[in-house]
Design an enzyme around this catalytic site. Structure first.
Site, short mmCIF file in Angstrom:
data_model
loop_
_atom_site.label_atom_id
_atom_site.label_comp_id
_atom_site.label_asym_id
_atom_site.label_seq_id
_atom_site.Cartn_x
_atom_site.Cartn_y
_atom_site.Cartn_z
N ALA A 1 -5.05 0.03 13.11
CA ALA A 1 -5.92 0.83 12.22
C ALA A 1 -5.23 1.29 10.93
O ALA A 1 -5.79 2.12 10.21
CB ALA A 1 -6.53 2.04 12.94
N ALA A 2 -4.05 0.75 10.61
CA ALA A 2 -3.43 1.10 9.32
C ALA A 2 -4.34 0.67 8.17
O ALA A 2 -4.59 1.43 7.24
CB ALA A 2 -2.06 0.43 9.19
N GLY A 3 -4.83 -0.55 8.26
CA GLY A 3 -5.72 -1.05 7.20
C GLY A 3 -7.01 -0.24 7.13
O GLY A 3 -7.49 0.07 6.03
N ASP A 4 -7.57 0.11 8.27
CA ASP A 4 -8.81 0.90 8.28
C ASP A 4 -8.57 2.27 7.66
O ASP A 4 -9.43 2.81 6.95
CB ASP A 4 -9.34 1.05 9.71
CG ASP A 4 -9.81 -0.28 10.29
OD1 ASP A 4 -10.17 -1.18 9.51
OD2 ASP A 4 -9.81 -0.42 11.54
P1 ADP Z 1 -4.00 -4.25 8.51
O1 ADP Z 1 -3.94 -3.10 9.47
O2 ADP Z 1 -5.39 -4.54 8.01
O3 ADP Z 1 -3.26 -5.49 8.96
P2 ADP Z 1 -1.69 -3.61 6.85
O4 ADP Z 1 -0.81 -3.84 8.04
O5 ADP Z 1 -1.40 -4.41 5.63
O6 ADP Z 1 -3.23 -3.73 7.18
O7 ADP Z 1 -1.55 -2.06 6.48
C1 ADP Z 1 -2.39 -1.43 5.55
C2 ADP Z 1 -1.58 -0.42 4.75
O8 ADP Z 1 -1.06 0.58 5.65
C3 ADP Z 1 -0.37 -0.98 4.05
O9 ADP Z 1 -0.68 -1.51 2.78
C4 ADP Z 1 0.52 0.25 3.95
O10 ADP Z 1 0.13 1.07 2.87
C5 ADP Z 1 0.22 0.96 5.26
N1 ADP Z 1 1.21 0.57 6.29
C6 ADP Z 1 1.06 -0.38 7.25
N2 ADP Z 1 2.18 -0.51 8.00
C7 ADP Z 1 3.06 0.38 7.49
C8 ADP Z 1 4.41 0.77 7.80
N3 ADP Z 1 5.08 0.19 8.80
N4 ADP Z 1 5.00 1.75 7.06
C9 ADP Z 1 4.32 2.36 6.06
N5 ADP Z 1 3.06 2.05 5.71
C10 ADP Z 1 2.43 1.08 6.40
#
Ligand code: ADP
Length: 320
Positions: free
Chosen positions: A269-272
């Site tokens: 859910a980082a992207g969400d």
């Molecule tokens: P998804 O969950 O759709 O695969 P990402 O993995 O690219 O998306 O993560 C979305 C955003 O969340 C990233 O651009 C960044 O800003 C943040 N993020 C994700 N993983 C990390 C991490 N390990 N450390 C810091 N920020 C993160």
């Protein structure tokens, strides 16, 4: 004003009230998550070590993120008449999300995701769209007033393409800021969609699938984002996990926004969270640069916590 009065005025600054309006069109799933030592082979039955049933679906997650991060949120989608549907609806309502445009299918079951996670954190997932598959162009037409009331409209690809196209076209006609998170994606987007999108926000894998180009580094992301802009998307933000976000913006030089450094525990859910946070900020009129940085801080905080919706922070936690 005396110093004393100024101090008092500061003491009585009202708590933040959400004021931007975000409409999210998308999927709602009940995630059924089993943990097992390893993923089962075909035909095999394995003993699992734990089970949890949690609210999910990209649409639901992004709606919850936008609400927790400061927006008034309305959800357009469809659940079934079953207990899962009632639970998902109640969960959104508990976040203060307006569910007046969340329909109930008389026949299709609520969407589910069957998720097996092994001890090495690898997973295998089967999603049954169920009632999410009933969201249609007609659904969008029935709830056009909800889109009209929004500042920002957010959509993903877990509902049928006709519904996505109707969302993009209606929101663009109404002059809304339109965000498309092209997830999950299996190939290029239809050409006529691009001109309707203000912010196209794929992750690395999605950017690669959309363009047919490899996207393994920020430099690759820049090439893919430029191709997507040439195809007609006004602004492209490629999220790169811990490496941040590559932003290819209308009328500006491309820029890489570094992610805050955190100890990641679970990136689900980082992207969400990023998308919900960005939508909430844009809806309340924040400049794009500040909105991207806020959304990154929110997403970084989310990866320090376990789970999907459980990991999404609230606005108050991000006060700087
Ligand atoms: P998804 O969950 O759709 O695969 P990402 O993995 O690219 O998306 O993560 C979305 C955003 O969340 C990233 O651009 C960044 O800003 C943040 N993020 C994700 N993983 C990390 C991490 N390990 N450390 C810091 N920020 C993160």
């Amino acid at each position: 004003m005396t110093g004393n009065a100024a101090t008092q005025a500061n003491d009585f600054v009202p708590a933040h009230e959400p004021h931007g309006r975000v409409a999210v069109v998308g999927s709602l799933n009940m995630d059924l998550v089993a943990r097992a030592p390893r993923l089962p082979h075909p035909g095999e039955t394995l003993a699992g070590s734990s089970f949890a049933q949690v609210a999910g679906g990209k649409g639901g997650n992004q709606a919850v993120a936008a609400a927790r991060l400061g927006a008034h949120v309305a959800m357009l989608g469809c659940v079934g008449t079953d207990a899962n549907g009632a639970q998902l609806r109640a969960g959104l309502a508990a976040e203060g999300i307006d569910c007046a445009a969340l329909e109930t299918s008389p026949s299709a079951p609520t969407g589910v995701a069957l998720i097996v996670v092994d001890d090495g954190s690898q997973n295998a997932i089967v999603i049954v769209a169920g009632s999410n598959g009933e969201v249609s162009a007609e659904t969008i037409a029935r709830h056009e007033t909800v889109l009209a009331a929004a500042d920002v409209v957010v959509c993903q690809l877990e509902t049928p393409p006709d519904a996505v196209y109707a969302t993009l076209a209606t929101a663009a006609r109404l002059g809304k800021t339109v965000i498309l998170n092209p997830a999950p994606v299996t190939g290029p987007l239809p050409a006529e969609w691009f001109g309707l999108i203000d912010y196209l926000i794929p992750n690395e894998l999605e950017a690669a699938t959309l363009t047919g180009l490899p996207v393994e580094s920020p430099a690759d992301a820049a090439v893919a984002a430029a191709a997507l802009r040439r195809a007609g998307a006004r602004n492209v933000l490629v999220t790169l996990g811990a490496r941040g976000v590559h932003a290819a913006l209308e009328g500006a030089d491309a820029v890489l926004y570094d992610a805050p450094k955190v100890a990641a525990v679970d990136t689900t859910a980082a992207g969400d969270t990023f998308i919900g946070g960005l939508a909430a900020q844009l809806a309340q009129g924040e400049p794009l640069d500040a909105a991207i940085r806020f959304a990154q801080r929110a997403a970084a905080l989310s990866v320090t916590r376990a789970g999907a919706q459980t990991s999404i922070p609230r606005r108050a936690e991000l006060a700087s």
